[in-house]
Write a protein that holds these residues in place. Structure first.
Motif, PDB file in Angstrom:
ATOM      1  N   LEU A  59       0.831  -1.198   0.000  1.00 49.48           N
ATOM      2  CA  LEU A  59       0.000   0.000   0.000  1.00 49.48           C
ATOM      3  C   LEU A  59       0.869   1.253   0.000  1.00 49.48           C
ATOM      4  O   LEU A  59       1.959   1.280   0.578  1.00 49.48           O
ATOM      5  N   ASP A  60       0.349   2.293  -0.649  1.00 45.36           N
ATOM      6  CA  ASP A  60       1.007   3.601  -0.653  1.00 45.36           C
ATOM      7  C   ASP A  60      -0.070   4.676  -0.671  1.00 45.36           C
ATOM      8  O   ASP A  60      -1.254   4.386  -0.485  1.00 45.36           O
ATOM      9  N   ASP A  61       0.334   5.913  -0.929  1.00 44.52           N
ATOM     10  CA  ASP A  61      -0.626   7.017  -0.894  1.00 44.52           C
ATOM     11  C   ASP A  61      -1.674   6.912  -1.998  1.00 44.52           C
ATOM     12  O   ASP A  61      -2.806   7.385  -1.847  1.00 44.52           O
ATOM     13  N   LYS A  62      -1.335   6.312  -3.142  1.00 45.37           N
ATOM     14  CA  LYS A  62      -2.275   6.168  -4.251  1.00 45.37           C
ATOM     15  C   LYS A  62      -3.110   4.889  -4.135  1.00 45.37           C
ATOM     16  O   LYS A  62      -4.259   4.866  -4.521  1.00 45.37           O
ATOM     17  N   ASN A  63      -2.491   3.867  -3.624  1.00 48.00           N
ATOM     18  CA  ASN A  63      -3.170   2.580  -3.450  1.00 48.00           C
ATOM     19  C   ASN A  63      -3.176   2.254  -1.957  1.00 48.00           C
ATOM     20  O   ASN A  63      -2.306   1.538  -1.455  1.00 48.00           O
ATOM     21  N   ASP A  64      -4.159   2.817  -1.243  1.00 48.29           N
ATOM     22  CA  ASP A  64      -4.131   2.743   0.217  1.00 48.29           C
ATOM     23  C   ASP A  64      -5.306   1.982   0.823  1.00 48.29           C
ATOM     24  O   ASP A  64      -5.481   1.980   2.044  1.00 48.29           O
ATOM     25  N   VAL A  65      -6.115   1.314  -0.014  1.00 45.52           N
ATOM     26  CA  VAL A  65      -7.298   0.604   0.487  1.00 45.52           C
ATOM     27  C   VAL A  65      -7.232  -0.867   0.072  1.00 45.52           C
ATOM     28  O   VAL A  65      -6.896  -1.183  -1.068  1.00 45.52           O
ATOM     29  N   ILE A  66      -7.561  -1.750   1.011  1.00 41.10           N
ATOM     30  CA  ILE A  66      -7.672  -3.171   0.693  1.00 41.10           C
ATOM     31  C   ILE A  66      -9.100  -3.627   0.988  1.00 41.10           C
ATOM     32  O   ILE A  66      -9.801  -3.023   1.810  1.00 41.10           O
ATOM     33  N   THR A  67      -9.498  -4.692   0.312  1.00 37.29           N
ATOM     34  CA  THR A  67     -10.831  -5.257   0.511  1.00 37.29           C
ATOM     35  C   THR A  67     -10.692  -6.718   0.909  1.00 37.29           C
ATOM     36  O   THR A  67     -10.100  -7.513   0.174  1.00 37.29           O
ATOM     37  N   ILE A  68     -11.231  -7.054   2.064  1.00 33.47           N
ATOM     38  CA  ILE A  68     -11.248  -8.446   2.522  1.00 33.47           C
ATOM     39  C   ILE A  68     -12.625  -9.000   2.201  1.00 33.47           C
ATOM     40  O   ILE A  68     -13.630  -8.576   2.776  1.00 33.47           O
ATOM     41  N   ASN A  69     -12.669  -9.919   1.268  1.00 37.86           N
ATOM     42  CA  ASN A  69     -13.943 -10.484   0.825  1.00 37.86           C
ATOM     43  C   ASN A  69     -14.517 -11.452   1.855  1.00 37.86           C
ATOM     44  O   ASN A  69     -13.768 -11.999   2.680  1.00 37.86           O
ATOM     45  N   PRO A  70     -15.811 -11.688   1.830  1.00 37.84           N
ATOM     46  CA  PRO A  70     -16.436 -12.627   2.769  1.00 37.84           C
ATOM     47  C   PRO A  70     -15.792 -14.007   2.693  1.00 37.84           C
ATOM     48  O   PRO A  70     -15.510 -14.521   1.613  1.00 37.84           O
ATOM     49  N   GLY A  71     -15.526 -14.576   3.871  1.00 35.86           N
ATOM     50  CA  GLY A  71     -14.958 -15.917   3.923  1.00 35.86           C
ATOM     51  C   GLY A  71     -13.472 -15.998   3.633  1.00 35.86           C
ATOM     52  O   GLY A  71     -12.934 -17.084   3.478  1.00 35.86           O
ATOM     53  N   GLN A  72     -12.795 -14.850   3.561  1.00 38.24           N
ATOM     54  CA  GLN A  72     -11.370 -14.829   3.237  1.00 38.24           C
ATOM     55  C   GLN A  72     -10.530 -14.409   4.437  1.00 38.24           C
ATOM     56  O   GLN A  72     -10.997 -13.700   5.321  1.00 38.24           O
ATOM     57  N   PHE A  73      -9.260 -14.867   4.426  1.00 39.70           N
ATOM     58  CA  PHE A  73      -8.292 -14.490   5.444  1.00 39.70           C
ATOM     59  C   PHE A  73      -7.416 -13.355   4.930  1.00 39.70           C
ATOM     60  O   PHE A  73      -7.284 -13.147   3.716  1.00 39.70           O
ATOM     61  N   ALA A  74      -6.794 -12.665   5.876  1.00 46.19           N
ATOM     62  CA  ALA A  74      -5.834 -11.625   5.514  1.00 46.19           C
ATOM     63  C   ALA A  74      -4.774 -11.539   6.609  1.00 46.19           C
ATOM     64  O   ALA A  74      -5.059 -11.762   7.793  1.00 46.19           O
ATOM     65  N   LEU A  75      -3.559 -11.260   6.192  1.00 44.78           N
ATOM     66  CA  LEU A  75      -2.473 -10.982   7.125  1.00 44.78           C
ATOM     67  C   LEU A  75      -2.201  -9.487   7.075  1.00 44.78           C
ATOM     68  O   LEU A  75      -1.949  -8.933   5.997  1.00 44.78           O
ATOM     69  N   LEU A  76      -2.260  -8.835   8.227  1.00 41.50           N
ATOM     70  CA  LEU A  76      -2.122  -7.384   8.298  1.00 41.50           C
ATOM     71  C   LEU A  76      -0.930  -7.018   9.168  1.00 41.50           C
ATOM     72  O   LEU A  76      -0.808  -7.495  10.305  1.00 41.50           O
ATOM     73  N   LEU A  77      -0.085  -6.166   8.636  1.00 43.35           N
ATOM     74  CA  LEU A  77       1.102  -5.731   9.379  1.00 43.35           C
ATOM     75  C   LEU A  77       0.885  -4.310   9.883  1.00 43.35           C
ATOM     76  O   LEU A  77       0.379  -3.452   9.150  1.00 43.35           O
ATOM     77  N   THR A  78       1.266  -4.058  11.151  1.00 42.48           N
ATOM     78  CA  THR A  78       1.085  -2.710  11.700  1.00 42.48           C
ATOM     79  C   THR A  78       2.107  -1.737  11.122  1.00 42.48           C
ATOM     80  O   THR A  78       3.172  -2.126  10.635  1.00 42.48           O
ATOM     81  N   GLU A  79       1.748  -0.474  11.189  1.00 37.42           N
ATOM     82  CA  GLU A  79       2.672   0.571  10.735  1.00 37.42           C
ATOM     83  C   GLU A  79       3.762   0.811  11.779  1.00 37.42           C
ATOM     84  O   GLU A  79       4.912   1.121  11.449  1.00 37.42           O
ATOM     85  N   GLU A  80       3.394   0.638  13.045  1.00 42.06           N
ATOM     86  CA  GLU A  80       4.316   0.925  14.137  1.00 42.06           C
ATOM     87  C   GLU A  80       5.170  -0.291  14.507  1.00 42.06           C
ATOM     88  O   GLU A  80       4.731  -1.435  14.386  1.00 42.06           O
ATOM     89  N   VAL A  81       6.348   0.010  14.948  1.00 41.90           N
ATOM     90  CA  VAL A  81       7.207  -1.002  15.576  1.00 41.90           C
ATOM     91  C   VAL A  81       6.958  -0.939  17.078  1.00 41.90           C
ATOM     92  O   VAL A  81       6.935   0.146  17.673  1.00 41.90           O
ATOM     93  N   VAL A  82       6.752  -2.105  17.688  1.00 45.51           N
ATOM     94  CA  VAL A  82       6.472  -2.164  19.125  1.00 45.51           C
ATOM     95  C   VAL A  82       7.644  -2.834  19.836  1.00 45.51           C
ATOM     96  O   VAL A  82       8.075  -3.935  19.456  1.00 45.51           O
ATOM     97  N   LYS A  83       8.126  -2.171  20.874  1.00 44.78           N
ATOM     98  CA  LYS A  83       9.224  -2.723  21.677  1.00 44.78           C
ATOM     99  C   LYS A  83       8.720  -2.888  23.110  1.00 44.78           C
ATOM    100  O   LYS A  83       8.422  -1.905  23.806  1.00 44.78           O
ATOM    101  N   VAL A  84       8.603  -4.146  23.534  1.00 42.71           N
ATOM    102  CA  VAL A  84       8.033  -4.439  24.856  1.00 42.71           C
ATOM    103  C   VAL A  84       9.172  -4.652  25.867  1.00 42.71           C
ATOM    104  O   VAL A  84       9.990  -5.568  25.699  1.00 42.71           O
TER     105      VAL A  84
END
Length: 283
Positions: A59-84
């Motif tokens: 994804l970028d500024d021009k292509n910034d939307v995704i569509t998850i169709n019914p019954g489908q899986f998706a893997l989503l990565l966060t924008e932030e890095v988390v340090k615990v």
């Protein structure tokens, strides 16, 4: 063990360097603290199980939307890095707004002490409708719970498979590439498709039967018509034959009569001559 929220969470995130950007600099935003949680946003990398090319989507500024169709899986990565830190345990979830749409988090629900990297969410669309997500918007939540005692070096998170995670690894996408998703929505779609095929076949067979019926009807009609014509013509032929026979019989009869007339005339003439001759002799 107690959860950290409000002002304590704000101070922790400001000084603890827990929420970072790609350069591992502090990326904390005060407006994203909600009660006892912090909002995380969707990053620039996702994977959709119904992607035709079976590849990740960037994804970028021009292509910034995704569509998850019914019954489908998706893997989503966060924008932030988390340090615990080693004295905290993180708990993660999806915001209720997206849950109510039917988006379910099927990945882990916690972040171990010592973890550092972007968080990967595995989600499933259990609704009958499409769900759209936009890069940079806040869809995820993280809570922090303070441990009674900080973990020693031997207990903190050191798993290399997730540590310093900044992209979606192929080992997570490969199992989703092979085979089909046996979701209720997909099964329902296939059932409807099969029903349409069966209906189409039935309509085709019905049409074929109608065509056969029409062909048989036309054939019978032709046979009956030809049969009637044959007998009509045959009747005409018989009449003509009878008329011919009568004509021949009449001709033969006439010829016989003419012959008999000639015979009788000849006999008559001979008889007349005999009478005349006899008369002359007597005299």
């Amino acid at each position: 063990m107690a959860f950290i929220g409000g002002q304590d969470l704000a101070r922790l995130l400001v000084y603890g360097k827990i929420i970072l950007n790609d350069e591992h600099k502090c990326n904390y935003k005060p407006s994203r603290i909600k009660q006892a949680s912090y909002e995380l946003s969707l990053g620039n990398e996702v994977y959709l199980t119904d992607n035709e090319n079976k590849i990740k989507t960037y994804l970028d500024d021009k292509n910034d939307v995704i569509t998850i169709n019914p019954g489908q899986f998706a893997l989503l990565l966060t924008e932030e890095v988390v340090k615990v830190p080693n004295n905290l345990l993180g708990f993660i979830s999806i915001k209720a707004t997206e849950k109510l749409k039917g988006l379910i988090n099927v990945s882990g629900f916690h972040v171990d002490p010592g973890f550092k990297g972007k968080l990967l969410f595995s989600v499933y669309n259990a609704s009958p409708s499409k769900i759209q997500l936009t890069k940079g918007k806040q869809y995820f939540l993280i809570w922090f719970s303070e441990l009674k005692n900080p973990l020693g070096e031997e207990y903190i998170y050191k798993n290399n498979s997730h540590q310093n995670q900044n992209s979606i690894d192929s080992k997570y996408t490969s199992p989703l590439i092979n085979g089909e998703i046996a979701s209720p929505h997909e099964l329902l779609s296939k059932i409807k498709l099969n029903e349409n095929k069966i209906a189409s076949v039935e309509n085709t067979n019905s049409l074929k039967n109608e065509k056969v019926l029409w062909a048989v009807s036309i054939g019978i009609t032709l046979l009956v018509t030809l049969n009637i014509a044959f007998w009509i013509n045959k009747g005409k032929d018989i009449n003509a034959y009878n008329e011919g026979v009568k004509s021949i019989e009449n001709k033969i009869t006439n010829e016989r009569l003419d012959k008999l007339e000639r015979i009788f005339l000849s006999l008559y003439k001979q008889d007349s001559l005999k009478k005349v001759y006899s008369k002359d002799v007597k005299q």
